[in-house]
Design an enzyme around this catalytic site. Structure first.
Site, short mmCIF file in Angstrom:
data_model
loop_
_atom_site.label_atom_id
_atom_site.label_comp_id
_atom_site.label_asym_id
_atom_site.label_seq_id
_atom_site.Cartn_x
_atom_site.Cartn_y
_atom_site.Cartn_z
N TYR A 139 19.75 15.11 -26.37
CA TYR A 139 19.61 14.64 -27.75
C TYR A 139 20.13 15.70 -28.73
O TYR A 139 20.93 15.39 -29.62
CB TYR A 139 18.13 14.34 -28.04
CG TYR A 139 17.85 13.85 -29.44
CD1 TYR A 139 18.08 12.51 -29.80
CD2 TYR A 139 17.36 14.70 -30.42
CE1 TYR A 139 17.82 12.05 -31.08
CE2 TYR A 139 17.09 14.25 -31.72
CZ TYR A 139 17.33 12.93 -32.04
OH TYR A 139 17.07 12.47 -33.32
N ASN B 240 24.07 5.43 -38.02
CA ASN B 240 22.67 5.86 -37.93
C ASN B 240 22.01 5.53 -36.59
O ASN B 240 21.04 6.18 -36.21
CB ASN B 240 21.92 5.19 -39.10
CG ASN B 240 20.43 5.22 -38.91
OD1 ASN B 240 19.80 6.25 -39.11
ND2 ASN B 240 19.84 4.10 -38.49
#
Ligand code: NAD
Length: 275
Positions: free
Chosen positions: A173, A106
């Site tokens: 990203y 994560n």
């Protein structure tokens, strides 16, 4: 399920009957936001938790909170993009807890937001290094400790790079987040033989501390295209989601309730990306 978990957790009650009783879960980026909420949720569901994050007292607070529930928790200080530290931390965690059943890959950053022509190769590498290489290293180093008994791996991707492409300046990203979904699907097929399930979750805007790892540049303004809907709005919630809502999905994917679900991405965005 939450009320039952709350009731059973009081005062470090036994974990019998809880969905993750006796299991060990490893969470990266466990000190904040979605990682923190999920570590707490998985612990309340009966799991002992290995908390991986950069050195920060926030992760120590999560460790204390989980121990306060009567579960075991251990904080490992790592940079997820560093193979040596990841290999050592995950091996130490598996030895300390004796098993590894759930892995939540994560940890991530928004990184530098800039037009492609202004984005430096170093900034590109930083974002891809933490988000995509970090996911690869988390999974790679966990496999040896999971392949005997099987388990569940959940990867935090994003709506960006998968269903949304108007995050101006977020080309690094978004590429890392698209790459994570492809990687999760490759891993799901490859690891099915070990009964390891692998899924990706794609949150929309969630209220966390990710702003601390976001370096926006003025130059982004020159590539911005006006988008009609107010920024961050979600038809279902009329605002950002909460980390705890994402943690509910992580618990579902970690538990046997999702035993036939692998190799898929699941959006959790209040329909933000259907506009
Ligand atoms: P956050 O900043 O609150 O938490 C991220 C955690 O990751 C922090 O504790 C940070 O210290 C840790 N971290 C950062 N770089 C690291 C590294 N190199 N090694 C180890 N740990 C590192 O952010 P969040 O929003 O909870 O982000 C978690 C994940 O959710 C990220 O992968 C992010 O891309 C994804 N995500 C967030 C949103 C959102 O709106 N917040 C939306 C979609 C996806």
């Amino acid at each position: 399920m939450d009320q039952r978990l709350d009731d059973m957790e009081q005062g470090g009650m036994p974990t019998e009957g809880l969905p993750l009783a006796g299991k060990t879960a490893l969470v990266t980026g466990a000190g904040s936001g979605i990682g923190r909420a999920s570590a707490l949720k998985l612990a309340r569901a009966g799991a002992n938790i290995c908390l991986l994050d950069l050195i920060d007292e926030r992760t120590e607070d999560v460790e204390k909170e989980i121990r306060g529930m009567g579960r075991e928790a251990e904080f490992y200080d790592v940079d997820v993009s560093d193979q040596g530290r990841m290999e050592r931390a995950i091996r130490a965690a598996a030895e300390r807890f004796g098993r590894l059943d759930v892995v939540f890959a994560n940890a991530g950053i928004n990184g530098t937001l800039a037009p492609i022509e202004d984005l430096t190769p170093e900034s590109w590498d930083e974002t891809l290094g933490i988000n995509l290489r970090g996911t690869f290293l988390t999974v790679k180093n966990a496999i040896p400790h999971m392949k005997e008994k099987g388990g569940s791996i959940v990867v935090t991707s994003s709506i960006n790079g998968n269903r949304k492409f108007s995050g101006f300046g977020m080309s690094a990203y978004s590429s890392s987040k698209a790459g994570q979904v492809a990687f999760a699907k490759m891993a799901a097929l490859e690891l099915a033989r070990y009964r390891i399930r692998v899924n990706a979750i794609c949150p929309g805007a969630i209220e966390t501390n990710i702003g601390e790892n976001t370096k926006s540049t003025k130059a982004v303004d020159k590539i911005r295209i006006p988008v009609e809907y107010p920024e961050g709005a979600q038809p279902l919630e009329h605002g950002p989601g909460q980390p705890e809502q994402v943690a509910d999905l992580v618990l579902f994917l970690a538990s046997d309730q999702s035993s036939h679900i692998t190799g898929t991405e699941i959006y959790i965005d209040g329909a933000e990306t259907l506009l």
